[in-house]
Write a protein that holds these residues in place. Sequence first.
Motif, PDB file in Angstrom:
ATOM      1  N   VAL A  40       0.839  -1.208   0.000  1.00  0.00           N
ATOM      2  CA  VAL A  40       0.000   0.000   0.000  1.00  0.00           C
ATOM      3  C   VAL A  40       0.866   1.246   0.000  1.00  0.00           C
ATOM      4  N   GLY A  41       0.482   2.215  -0.824  1.00  0.00           N
ATOM      5  CA  GLY A  41       1.199   3.482  -0.915  1.00  0.00           C
ATOM      6  C   GLY A  41       2.351   3.487  -1.894  1.00  0.00           C
ATOM      7  N   LYS A  42       2.674   2.326  -2.447  1.00  0.00           N
ATOM      8  CA  LYS A  42       3.788   2.238  -3.396  1.00  0.00           C
ATOM      9  C   LYS A  42       3.274   2.287  -4.827  1.00  0.00           C
ATOM     10  N   ALA A  43       4.125   2.748  -5.726  1.00  0.00           N
ATOM     11  CA  ALA A  43       3.758   2.807  -7.138  1.00  0.00           C
ATOM     12  C   ALA A  43       3.723   1.387  -7.698  1.00  0.00           C
ATOM     13  N   TYR A  44       2.679   1.091  -8.462  1.00  0.00           N
ATOM     14  CA  TYR A  44       2.501  -0.264  -8.976  1.00  0.00           C
ATOM     15  C   TYR A  44       3.721  -0.732  -9.763  1.00  0.00           C
ATOM     16  N   GLY A  45       4.230   0.101 -10.643  1.00  0.00           N
ATOM     17  CA  GLY A  45       5.359  -0.288 -11.484  1.00  0.00           C
ATOM     18  C   GLY A  45       6.630  -0.551 -10.710  1.00  0.00           C
ATOM     19  N   ASP A  46       6.771   0.080  -9.553  1.00  0.00           N
ATOM     20  CA  ASP A  46       7.967  -0.127  -8.732  1.00  0.00           C
ATOM     21  C   ASP A  46       7.875  -1.406  -7.904  1.00  0.00           C
ATOM     22  N   GLU A  47       6.657  -1.845  -7.637  1.00  0.00           N
ATOM     23  CA  GLU A  47       6.450  -2.936  -6.688  1.00  0.00           C
ATOM     24  C   GLU A  47       6.156  -4.280  -7.352  1.00  0.00           C
ATOM     25  N   VAL A  48       5.466  -4.267  -8.489  1.00  0.00           N
ATOM     26  CA  VAL A  48       5.037  -5.518  -9.093  1.00  0.00           C
ATOM     27  C   VAL A  48       6.208  -6.232  -9.768  1.00  0.00           C
ATOM     28  N   GLU A  49       6.221  -7.547  -9.681  1.00  0.00           N
ATOM     29  CA  GLU A  49       7.147  -8.358 -10.461  1.00  0.00           C
ATOM     30  C   GLU A  49       6.410  -8.755 -11.734  1.00  0.00           C
ATOM     31  N   TRP A  50       6.514  -7.888 -12.744  1.00  0.00           N
ATOM     32  CA  TRP A  50       5.709  -8.024 -13.951  1.00  0.00           C
ATOM     33  C   TRP A  50       6.210  -9.199 -14.784  1.00  0.00           C
ATOM     34  N   LEU A  51       5.278 -10.103 -15.166  1.00  0.00           N
ATOM     35  CA  LEU A  51       5.684 -11.375 -15.744  1.00  0.00           C
ATOM     36  C   LEU A  51       5.075 -11.677 -17.096  1.00  0.00           C
ATOM     37  N   ILE A  52       4.040 -10.964 -17.519  1.00  0.00           N
ATOM     38  CA  ILE A  52       3.253 -11.466 -18.639  1.00  0.00           C
ATOM     39  C   ILE A  52       3.498 -10.745 -19.963  1.00  0.00           C
ATOM     40  N   SER A  53       4.292  -9.702 -19.968  1.00  0.00           N
ATOM     41  CA  SER A  53       4.680  -9.039 -21.213  1.00  0.00           C
ATOM     42  C   SER A  53       5.959  -8.264 -20.944  1.00  0.00           C
ATOM     43  N   SER A  54       6.422  -7.507 -21.918  1.00  0.00           N
ATOM     44  CA  SER A  54       7.730  -6.872 -21.778  1.00  0.00           C
ATOM     45  C   SER A  54       7.755  -5.767 -20.722  1.00  0.00           C
ATOM     46  N   ASP A  55       6.683  -4.991 -20.619  1.00  0.00           N
ATOM     47  CA  ASP A  55       6.686  -3.849 -19.707  1.00  0.00           C
ATOM     48  C   ASP A  55       5.339  -3.683 -19.023  1.00  0.00           C
ATOM     49  N   VAL A  56       5.365  -3.079 -17.839  1.00  0.00           N
ATOM     50  CA  VAL A  56       4.135  -2.706 -17.156  1.00  0.00           C
ATOM     51  C   VAL A  56       3.415  -1.638 -17.994  1.00  0.00           C
ATOM     52  N   PRO A  57       2.120  -1.781 -18.246  1.00  0.00           N
ATOM     53  CA  PRO A  57       1.404  -0.775 -19.040  1.00  0.00           C
ATOM     54  C   PRO A  57       1.529   0.621 -18.439  1.00  0.00           C
ATOM     55  N   GLU A  58       1.660   1.606 -19.301  1.00  0.00           N
ATOM     56  CA  GLU A  58       1.877   2.986 -18.867  1.00  0.00           C
ATOM     57  C   GLU A  58       0.721   3.520 -18.023  1.00  0.00           C
ATOM     58  N   ASN A  59      -0.494   3.055 -18.303  1.00  0.00           N
ATOM     59  CA  ASN A  59      -1.650   3.620 -17.605  1.00  0.00           C
ATOM     60  C   ASN A  59      -1.691   3.272 -16.119  1.00  0.00           C
ATOM     61  N   VAL A  60      -0.891   2.273 -15.698  1.00  0.00           N
ATOM     62  CA  VAL A  60      -0.885   1.896 -14.279  1.00  0.00           C
ATOM     63  C   VAL A  60       0.488   1.983 -13.640  1.00  0.00           C
ATOM     64  N   ARG A  61       1.497   2.299 -14.414  1.00  0.00           N
ATOM     65  CA  ARG A  61       2.876   2.245 -13.908  1.00  0.00           C
ATOM     66  C   ARG A  61       3.061   3.088 -12.642  1.00  0.00           C
ATOM     67  N   ASP A  62       2.504   4.286 -12.634  1.00  0.00           N
ATOM     68  CA  ASP A  62       2.702   5.197 -11.503  1.00  0.00           C
ATOM     69  C   ASP A  62       1.512   5.218 -10.542  1.00  0.00           C
ATOM     70  N   MET A  63       0.559   4.316 -10.726  1.00  0.00           N
ATOM     71  CA  MET A  63      -0.633   4.307  -9.879  1.00  0.00           C
ATOM     72  C   MET A  63      -0.274   3.813  -8.480  1.00  0.00           C
ATOM     73  N   GLU A  64      -0.717   4.569  -7.473  1.00  0.00           N
ATOM     74  CA  GLU A  64      -0.449   4.198  -6.084  1.00  0.00           C
ATOM     75  C   GLU A  64      -1.388   3.088  -5.652  1.00  0.00           C
ATOM     76  N   MET A  65      -0.838   2.035  -5.080  1.00  0.00           N
ATOM     77  CA  MET A  65      -1.666   0.909  -4.647  1.00  0.00           C
ATOM     78  C   MET A  65      -2.391   1.225  -3.346  1.00  0.00           C
ATOM     79  N   LEU A  66      -3.638   0.806  -3.285  1.00  0.00           N
ATOM     80  CA  LEU A  66      -4.532   1.124  -2.173  1.00  0.00           C
ATOM     81  C   LEU A  66      -4.781  -0.110  -1.314  1.00  0.00           C
ATOM     82  N   PRO A  67      -5.179   0.090  -0.071  1.00  0.00           N
ATOM     83  CA  PRO A  67      -5.591  -1.052   0.760  1.00  0.00           C
ATOM     84  C   PRO A  67      -6.914  -1.618   0.262  1.00  0.00           C
ATOM     85  N   MET A  68      -7.184  -2.854   0.623  1.00  0.00           N
ATOM     86  CA  MET A  68      -8.399  -3.534   0.165  1.00  0.00           C
ATOM     87  C   MET A  68      -9.580  -3.156   1.068  1.00  0.00           C
ATOM     88  N   ASP A  69      -9.951  -1.881   0.961  1.00  0.00           N
ATOM     89  CA  ASP A  69     -10.999  -1.299   1.796  1.00  0.00           C
ATOM     90  C   ASP A  69     -11.936  -0.509   0.890  1.00  0.00           C
TER      91      ASP A  69
END
Length: 344
Positions: A40-69
């Motif tokens: 939580v609070g981290k940028a998706y692109g910095d935190e995810v171990e992206w596995l399914i294509s060459s790069d994390v999509p631009e539309n979510v790369r800088d999106m801050e991850m939220l708690p499941m609330d």
Amino acid sequence: MKYKVAVLGATGMVGQKFIQLLENHPWFEISALMASERRVGKAYGDEVEWLISSDVPENVRDMEMLPMDPRNVDADIVFSALPADIAREVEPKFAQEGFAVASNASAFRMEEDVPLVIPEVNAEHLGLIDVQKRNRGWDGFIVTNPNCTTIMLVLTLKPLLDLGLAKVNVATMQALSGAGYPGVPSMSVIDNVLPFIRGEEDKVETEPLKLLGKFTGSGIDFASITVSASCHRVPVIDGHLEAVFAEFGGNIEVNDVIEAFRSFKPIEGLPTSPEEVIVVRDEPDRPQPRLDRDAGNGMSVVVGRVRKDGDSGIKYLVLGHNTVRGAAGASILNAELMVKEKLI
């Protein structure tokens, strides 16, 4: 104007597939990504171990991850890629607060008032939404899609019901991606086949009976066919291959079965829907995972080797992309159907 969608469990394999499939979706745009507390609070692109294509999509790369609330989320639809144990706790919180939850998790699939849906098979089961909301006092609701293996099987069983289908035996050869990441240890599966997948056979034997059942207005009368399954993990990345042995109430001909497969129509007007639900191959060595898993952008299933099995039996192979048609794509197609039916 697009519908806002959120993804629960955004960093896992299925969560990543949701993000990939939603990147250029004409109806939906991602407004929130939710993951475990440590992310939580981290940028998706910095935190995810992206596995399914060459790069994390631009539309979510800088999106801050939220708690499941649900109090933190601005969305019309919530897609759930959570493990079953976490989904059982988290998904009702979102449904209670008015969200439409399209779940890939197994937690609520067999609940009496929760729709288990494949749009081409049992769209009318969405009538359970009203039952669910009354029963539980929720402003929102949960709709589930089946197990990845079940989806491939049931898409081929639905057109056979009118031909007198009575019993099904199926042996599956399931891809590694179905186990998530990191999944099966390499030393266990290379040069090997694993003859047991915990919990899988029970799902494949029970979920089709609900999917092929009839909506009564207050519940589902399960189908009267029987399904027997043996499930196995094989060293293939994507694509579940299944050997199906179908028994009928009387004499059955190959041409009638093939015609039923080819006549099975998609639901028109849904962006993720394939042009052909069932692609029938005539070659003696198809379908194959590497060659056929991406048919219909991964949303078609491919059938081959349709042949007689005694006077009243037919045997065939069916292949489908387990993380597209069998997981994220299935939930997205369900959400599209709900939009079309004005349930969202």
